[in-house]
Design a protein around this motif. Structure first.
Motif, PDB file in Angstrom:
ATOM      1  N   UNK A 183       1.042  -7.971   7.690  1.00  0.00           N
ATOM      2  CA  UNK A 183       0.524  -9.280   7.300  1.00  0.00           C
ATOM      3  C   UNK A 183       0.878  -9.584   5.843  1.00  0.00           C
ATOM      4  N   UNK A 184       0.692  -8.610   4.958  1.00  0.00           N
ATOM      5  CA  UNK A 184       0.992  -8.835   3.539  1.00  0.00           C
ATOM      6  C   UNK A 184       2.463  -9.143   3.313  1.00  0.00           C
ATOM      7  N   UNK A 185       3.319  -8.627   4.171  1.00  0.00           N
ATOM      8  CA  UNK A 185       4.750  -8.888   4.042  1.00  0.00           C
ATOM      9  C   UNK A 185       5.170 -10.253   4.527  1.00  0.00           C
ATOM     10  N   UNK A 186       4.268 -10.964   5.200  1.00  0.00           N
ATOM     11  CA  UNK A 186       4.651 -12.254   5.779  1.00  0.00           C
ATOM     12  C   UNK A 186       3.802 -13.431   5.321  1.00  0.00           C
ATOM     13  N   UNK A 187       2.714 -13.196   4.632  1.00  0.00           N
ATOM     14  CA  UNK A 187       1.780 -14.277   4.293  1.00  0.00           C
ATOM     15  C   UNK A 187       2.234 -15.060   3.071  1.00  0.00           C
ATOM     16  N   UNK A 188       1.898 -16.351   3.058  1.00  0.00           N
ATOM     17  CA  UNK A 188       2.294 -17.232   1.956  1.00  0.00           C
ATOM     18  C   UNK A 188       1.120 -17.869   1.229  1.00  0.00           C
ATOM     19  N   UNK A 189      -0.100 -17.721   1.719  1.00  0.00           N
ATOM     20  CA  UNK A 189      -1.260 -18.300   1.036  1.00  0.00           C
ATOM     21  C   UNK A 189      -1.534 -17.548  -0.264  1.00  0.00           C
ATOM     22  N   UNK A 190      -2.289 -18.178  -1.144  1.00  0.00           N
ATOM     23  CA  UNK A 190      -2.753 -17.526  -2.367  1.00  0.00           C
ATOM     24  C   UNK A 190      -4.268 -17.377  -2.234  1.00  0.00           C
ATOM     25  N   UNK A 191      -4.761 -16.170  -2.461  1.00  0.00           N
ATOM     26  CA  UNK A 191      -6.170 -15.853  -2.228  1.00  0.00           C
ATOM     27  C   UNK A 191      -6.941 -15.682  -3.531  1.00  0.00           C
ATOM     28  N   UNK A 192      -8.162 -16.229  -3.511  1.00  0.00           N
ATOM     29  CA  UNK A 192      -9.089 -16.103  -4.638  1.00  0.00           C
ATOM     30  C   UNK A 192      -9.958 -14.855  -4.514  1.00  0.00           C
ATOM     31  N   UNK A 193     -10.184 -14.422  -3.268  1.00  0.00           N
ATOM     32  CA  UNK A 193     -11.067 -13.288  -2.999  1.00  0.00           C
ATOM     33  C   UNK A 193     -10.516 -12.526  -1.803  1.00  0.00           C
ATOM     34  N   UNK A 194     -10.409 -11.198  -1.958  1.00  0.00           N
ATOM     35  CA  UNK A 194      -9.896 -10.344  -0.891  1.00  0.00           C
ATOM     36  C   UNK A 194     -10.921  -9.247  -0.621  1.00  0.00           C
ATOM     37  N   UNK A 195     -11.216  -9.042   0.663  1.00  0.00           N
ATOM     38  CA  UNK A 195     -12.093  -7.958   1.099  1.00  0.00           C
ATOM     39  C   UNK A 195     -11.228  -6.836   1.650  1.00  0.00           C
ATOM     40  N   UNK A 196     -11.367  -5.629   1.084  1.00  0.00           N
ATOM     41  CA  UNK A 196     -10.644  -4.443   1.551  1.00  0.00           C
ATOM     42  C   UNK A 196     -11.663  -3.401   1.984  1.00  0.00           C
ATOM     43  N   UNK A 197     -11.854  -3.287   3.279  1.00  0.00           N
ATOM     44  CA  UNK A 197     -12.788  -2.327   3.848  1.00  0.00           C
ATOM     45  C   UNK A 197     -12.106  -1.644   5.028  1.00  0.00           C
ATOM     46  N   UNK A 198     -11.107  -0.780   4.725  1.00  0.00           N
ATOM     47  CA  UNK A 198     -10.349  -0.136   5.804  1.00  0.00           C
ATOM     48  C   UNK A 198     -11.170   0.948   6.497  1.00  0.00           C
ATOM     49  N   UNK A 199     -10.713   1.382   7.695  1.00  0.00           N
ATOM     50  CA  UNK A 199     -11.377   2.531   8.329  1.00  0.00           C
ATOM     51  C   UNK A 199     -11.405   3.708   7.355  1.00  0.00           C
ATOM     52  N   UNK A 200     -12.503   4.435   7.326  1.00  0.00           N
ATOM     53  CA  UNK A 200     -12.663   5.524   6.365  1.00  0.00           C
ATOM     54  C   UNK A 200     -11.573   6.578   6.477  1.00  0.00           C
ATOM     55  N   UNK A 201     -11.045   6.794   7.681  1.00  0.00           N
ATOM     56  CA  UNK A 201     -10.022   7.825   7.864  1.00  0.00           C
ATOM     57  C   UNK A 201      -8.611   7.308   7.560  1.00  0.00           C
ATOM     58  N   UNK A 202      -8.503   6.071   7.145  1.00  0.00           N
ATOM     59  CA  UNK A 202      -7.189   5.485   6.869  1.00  0.00           C
ATOM     60  C   UNK A 202      -6.627   6.026   5.558  1.00  0.00           C
ATOM     61  N   UNK A 203      -5.330   6.227   5.525  1.00  0.00           N
ATOM     62  CA  UNK A 203      -4.681   6.669   4.287  1.00  0.00           C
ATOM     63  C   UNK A 203      -3.786   5.560   3.719  1.00  0.00           C
ATOM     64  N   UNK A 204      -4.055   4.324   4.122  1.00  0.00           N
ATOM     65  CA  UNK A 204      -3.237   3.184   3.719  1.00  0.00           C
ATOM     66  C   UNK A 204      -3.639   2.537   2.397  1.00  0.00           C
TER      67      UNK A 204
END
Length: 188
Positions: free
Chosen positions: A110-131
C-alpha cells in the motif's frame, strides 16, 4: 454474515459514541484496549476534525472508526486479510461512514502505491510482526506524510523499533505488555 466474533469494541466519543464494533475472530488480531484508545485520543484532543488519517494495520478498525467518529475528514484503513477487510467494509456501511475507505493490501504494498498525504497515521501491527522498522522507514520516505504529521505507534514491550530520525516522541506510555507512543514528524 457468519458470526465469528470473539468480542466487541466501543466507540468512545463523537458521532457514533457508544456504537459497538464486532471484532472478527482471527489469529493475531488484538484490538487496542479501551483504556489505551482513550489515552491516545486524549493526547490528540480536538486535533482530529478535518484530518486525513491512515490506519495501516486496521485489524478491528477501532482506531480508524474512532477517528472518523470524532470528525476526521478521510480515513483509509489497510488490512491484508480479505475476511477482515470485508468485515471492516460492512461495519463502515452499517455506520454510513462515507469518509472511510478500506483497502485489502499489505502495508508495504500500500505504501508503495498510495498518493494521499496523511496528517495522522496509526501503526498497530500484529505483535509477532517484524515489519515495523521497514514500515516506519518506508512511511517516512514515501512522501505521503504531511510536514508535521503525527504517528501513533503501538508495540509489544519487547519490540523496540528503529524510528526515523525525523520523528519525535510527544507522549509515551505502557500498559501490561504494550508500549504506545504518539510521535510527530519534524520538518527538516
Amino acid at each position: 454474515m457468519a458470526k465469528s466474533y470473539r468480542n466487541q469494541v466501543s466507540i468512545i466519543a463523537g458521532q457514533w459514541r457508544g456504537s459497538k464494533i464486532s471484532v472478527v475472530d482471527f489469529e493475531d488480531l488484538r484490538p487496542t484496549s479501551g483504556r489505551i484508545k482513550e489515552t491516545l485520543f486524549n493526547w490528540l484532543q480536538f486535533e482530529i476534525r478535518g484530518l486525513t488519517c491512515l490506519d495501516l494495520f486496521a485489524g478491528s478498525g477501532a482506531l480508524g472508526f474512532e477517528a472518523a467518529s470524532r470528525g476526521a475528514e478521510k480515513v483509509i484503513m489497510v488490512e491484508r486479510q480479505p475476511k477482515i477487510c470485508r468485515h471492516l467494509e460492512l461495519t463502515a456501511q452499517r455506520l454510513e461512514a462515507k469518509q472511510i475507505n478500506v483497502f485489502c493490501n499489505s502495508a508495504l504494498d500500500f505504501l508503495g502505491s498510495d498518493q494521499l498525504v496523511y496528517d495522522l497515521v496509526f501503526l498497530d501491527p500484529p505483535f509477532r510482526s517484524d515489519l515495523l522498522d521497514e514500515v516506519c522507514q518506508t512511511l517516512e520516505e514515501s512522501g505521503i506524510l504531511a510536514e508535521n504529521a503525527k504517528i501513533y505507534l503501538e508495540t509489544a514491550k519487547s519490540n523496540h523499533p528503529h524510528l526515523p530520525t525525523t520523528w519525535t516522541i510527544l507522549h509515551s506510555k505502557s500498559a501490561g505488555d504494550v508500549n504506545y507512543k504518539l510521535l510527530q514528524r519534524c520538518h527538516m
